[in-house]
Design a protein around this motif. Structure first.
Motif, PDB file in Angstrom:
ATOM      1  N   ALA A 117      33.529  -5.657   2.900  1.00  0.00           N
ATOM      2  CA  ALA A 117      33.048  -3.826   3.138  1.00  0.00           C
ATOM      3  C   ALA A 117      34.081  -3.790   4.305  1.00  0.00           C
ATOM      4  N   TYR A 118      34.406  -2.328   4.425  1.00  0.00           N
ATOM      5  CA  TYR A 118      34.863  -1.679   5.337  1.00  0.00           C
ATOM      6  C   TYR A 118      34.222  -0.612   6.170  1.00  0.00           C
ATOM      7  N   ASN A 119      33.968  -0.774   7.371  1.00  0.00           N
ATOM      8  CA  ASN A 119      33.207  -0.120   8.088  1.00  0.00           C
ATOM      9  C   ASN A 119      33.990   0.743   9.322  1.00  0.00           C
ATOM     10  N   VAL A 120      33.603   2.167   9.520  1.00  0.00           N
ATOM     11  CA  VAL A 120      34.349   2.739  10.393  1.00  0.00           C
ATOM     12  C   VAL A 120      33.297   3.736  11.035  1.00  0.00           C
ATOM     13  N   PHE A 121      33.255   3.730  12.405  1.00  0.00           N
ATOM     14  CA  PHE A 121      32.292   4.646  13.046  1.00  0.00           C
ATOM     15  C   PHE A 121      33.003   6.136  13.240  1.00  0.00           C
ATOM     16  N   LEU A 122      32.325   7.088  12.795  1.00  0.00           N
ATOM     17  CA  LEU A 122      32.753   8.297  13.088  1.00  0.00           C
ATOM     18  C   LEU A 122      32.265   8.951  14.279  1.00  0.00           C
ATOM     19  N   SER A 123      31.284   8.638  14.577  1.00  0.00           N
ATOM     20  CA  SER A 123      30.691   8.934  15.943  1.00  0.00           C
ATOM     21  C   SER A 123      30.087   7.828  16.657  1.00  0.00           C
ATOM     22  N   ASP A 124      29.280   7.797  17.551  1.00  0.00           N
ATOM     23  CA  ASP A 124      28.536   6.825  18.263  1.00  0.00           C
ATOM     24  C   ASP A 124      27.434   6.258  17.198  1.00  0.00           C
ATOM     25  N   ARG A 125      26.841   7.334  16.292  1.00  0.00           N
ATOM     26  CA  ARG A 125      25.722   6.787  15.474  1.00  0.00           C
ATOM     27  C   ARG A 125      26.069   6.870  14.021  1.00  0.00           C
ATOM     28  N   VAL A 126      26.930   7.787  13.482  1.00  0.00           N
ATOM     29  CA  VAL A 126      27.436   7.833  12.115  1.00  0.00           C
ATOM     30  C   VAL A 126      28.497   6.839  11.649  1.00  0.00           C
ATOM     31  N   PHE A 127      28.584   6.335  10.693  1.00  0.00           N
ATOM     32  CA  PHE A 127      29.584   5.574  10.016  1.00  0.00           C
ATOM     33  C   PHE A 127      29.554   5.374   8.630  1.00  0.00           C
ATOM     34  N   LEU A 128      30.691   5.043   7.993  1.00  0.00           N
ATOM     35  CA  LEU A 128      30.986   5.101   6.623  1.00  0.00           C
ATOM     36  C   LEU A 128      31.172   3.555   6.457  1.00  0.00           C
ATOM     37  N   MET A 129      30.666   3.165   5.307  1.00  0.00           N
ATOM     38  CA  MET A 129      30.896   1.765   4.534  1.00  0.00           C
ATOM     39  C   MET A 129      31.182   1.766   3.365  1.00  0.00           C
ATOM     40  N   MET A 130      32.229   1.043   2.959  1.00  0.00           N
ATOM     41  CA  MET A 130      32.859   0.908   1.615  1.00  0.00           C
ATOM     42  C   MET A 130      33.425  -0.228   1.096  1.00  0.00           C
ATOM     43  N   GLY A 131      33.569  -0.392  -0.124  1.00  0.00           N
ATOM     44  CA  GLY A 131      34.196  -1.632  -0.556  1.00  0.00           C
ATOM     45  C   GLY A 131      33.780  -2.217  -1.795  1.00  0.00           C
ATOM     46  N   PRO A 132      34.284  -3.211  -2.311  1.00  0.00           N
ATOM     47  CA  PRO A 132      34.094  -3.940  -3.534  1.00  0.00           C
ATOM     48  C   PRO A 132      33.113  -4.955  -3.321  1.00  0.00           C
ATOM     49  N   ARG A 133      32.127  -5.247  -4.342  1.00  0.00           N
ATOM     50  CA  ARG A 133      31.222  -6.563  -4.443  1.00  0.00           C
ATOM     51  C   ARG A 133      31.254  -6.991  -5.720  1.00  0.00           C
ATOM     52  N   TYR A 134      31.135  -8.320  -5.918  1.00  0.00           N
ATOM     53  CA  TYR A 134      31.093  -9.015  -7.238  1.00  0.00           C
ATOM     54  C   TYR A 134      29.793  -9.628  -7.044  1.00  0.00           C
ATOM     55  N   TYR A 135      29.084  -9.701  -8.396  1.00  0.00           N
ATOM     56  CA  TYR A 135      27.939 -10.699  -8.634  1.00  0.00           C
ATOM     57  C   TYR A 135      28.352 -11.426  -9.595  1.00  0.00           C
ATOM     58  N   GLN A 185      29.395  -8.632 -12.766  1.00  0.00           N
ATOM     59  CA  GLN A 185      29.053  -7.436 -12.297  1.00  0.00           C
ATOM     60  C   GLN A 185      30.140  -6.945 -11.069  1.00  0.00           C
ATOM     61  N   TYR A 186      30.892  -5.904 -11.280  1.00  0.00           N
ATOM     62  CA  TYR A 186      31.755  -5.311 -10.312  1.00  0.00           C
ATOM     63  C   TYR A 186      31.430  -4.077  -9.726  1.00  0.00           C
ATOM     64  N   THR A 187      31.095  -3.921  -8.335  1.00  0.00           N
ATOM     65  CA  THR A 187      30.506  -2.654  -7.913  1.00  0.00           C
ATOM     66  C   THR A 187      31.539  -2.336  -6.834  1.00  0.00           C
ATOM     67  N   PHE A 188      31.800  -1.053  -6.843  1.00  0.00           N
ATOM     68  CA  PHE A 188      32.337  -0.379  -5.490  1.00  0.00           C
ATOM     69  C   PHE A 188      31.457   0.514  -4.771  1.00  0.00           C
ATOM     70  N   ILE A 189      31.008   0.184  -3.716  1.00  0.00           N
ATOM     71  CA  ILE A 189      30.129   1.207  -2.818  1.00  0.00           C
ATOM     72  C   ILE A 189      30.728   2.059  -1.933  1.00  0.00           C
ATOM     73  N   PHE A 190      29.858   3.203  -1.703  1.00  0.00           N
ATOM     74  CA  PHE A 190      30.364   4.176  -0.746  1.00  0.00           C
ATOM     75  C   PHE A 190      29.319   4.557  -0.117  1.00  0.00           C
ATOM     76  N   ARG A 191      29.026   4.168   1.236  1.00  0.00           N
ATOM     77  CA  ARG A 191      27.752   4.795   1.972  1.00  0.00           C
ATOM     78  C   ARG A 191      28.156   5.486   3.282  1.00  0.00           C
ATOM     79  N   VAL A 192      27.303   6.157   3.683  1.00  0.00           N
ATOM     80  CA  VAL A 192      27.163   6.971   4.886  1.00  0.00           C
ATOM     81  C   VAL A 192      25.898   6.370   5.754  1.00  0.00           C
ATOM     82  N   GLY A 193      25.989   5.991   6.755  1.00  0.00           N
ATOM     83  CA  GLY A 193      25.143   5.286   7.490  1.00  0.00           C
ATOM     84  C   GLY A 193      24.818   5.750   8.787  1.00  0.00           C
TER      85      GLY A 193
END
Length: 163
Positions: free
Chosen positions: A124-142, A148-156
């Motif tokens: 996962a790659y996380n980067v904070f856009l402000s003190d509270r808001v961040f992006l998370m993205m990356g590949p996952r394998y189960y 199962q291969y998954t690519f996630i993109f999340r706003v947190g």
């Protein structure tokens, strides 16, 4: 938002996902705020995780069946996480191992519940856009009964105390 690609050999037949993009989800995650750490710092920790996955499969052209398959999985894993904190964001490598309970239903008589070990690897790659808001993205394998291969993109949103 998640993009899933699954190679599934289930009950002797080959299946693919009906919809690969979608599966909007919400999660609660423990994210380390970069203001609490030094640049080029790292962190190693153990953590549990619980996952609920729902997939609808359709047979591939070479399958011996015409029936779609509903797959539901509840899994619990223990995870080893290694995080690296850089000036451009956080990189987190995770390896998980645990067990899963899953159900299969083809609507034509196959309706079963089984258990299986579950392995997970993700980056996962996380980067904070402000003190509270961040992006998370990356590949996952189960790895369970299939891969199962998954690519996630999340706003947190970080709701803890900002250091």
């Amino acid at each position: 938002m998640k993009y899933n690609d699954v190679d599934a050999g289930i009950e002797g037949n080959n299946y693919e996902l009906k919809e690969k993009l979608g599966n909007v989800s919400a999660s609660i995650r423990q994210v380390e705020h970069p203001k609490g750490l030094r640049r080029w710092d790292y962190l190693v920790k153990l953590s549990p995780s619980i996952h609920l996955d729902r997939f609808n499969f359709e047979p591939t052209t070479s399958a011996n069946t015409d029936f779609n398959l509903k797959y539901r999985r509840l899994s619990a894993l223990g995870n080893l996480k290694v995080g690296f904190f850089t000036p451009i964001g956080q990189f987190i490598f995770t390896a998980g191992f645990g067990g899963g309970l899953y159900s299969l239903d083809d609507g034509q008589g196959l309706d079963t519940i089984k258990t299986r070990e579950v392995r997970k690897f993700d980056l996962a790659y996380n980067v904070f856009l402000s003190d509270r808001v961040f992006l998370m993205m990356g590949p996952r394998y189960y790895k369970t009964a299939f891969e199962q291969y998954t690519f996630i993109f999340r706003v947190g949103y970080f709701w803890g105390d900002v250091p």
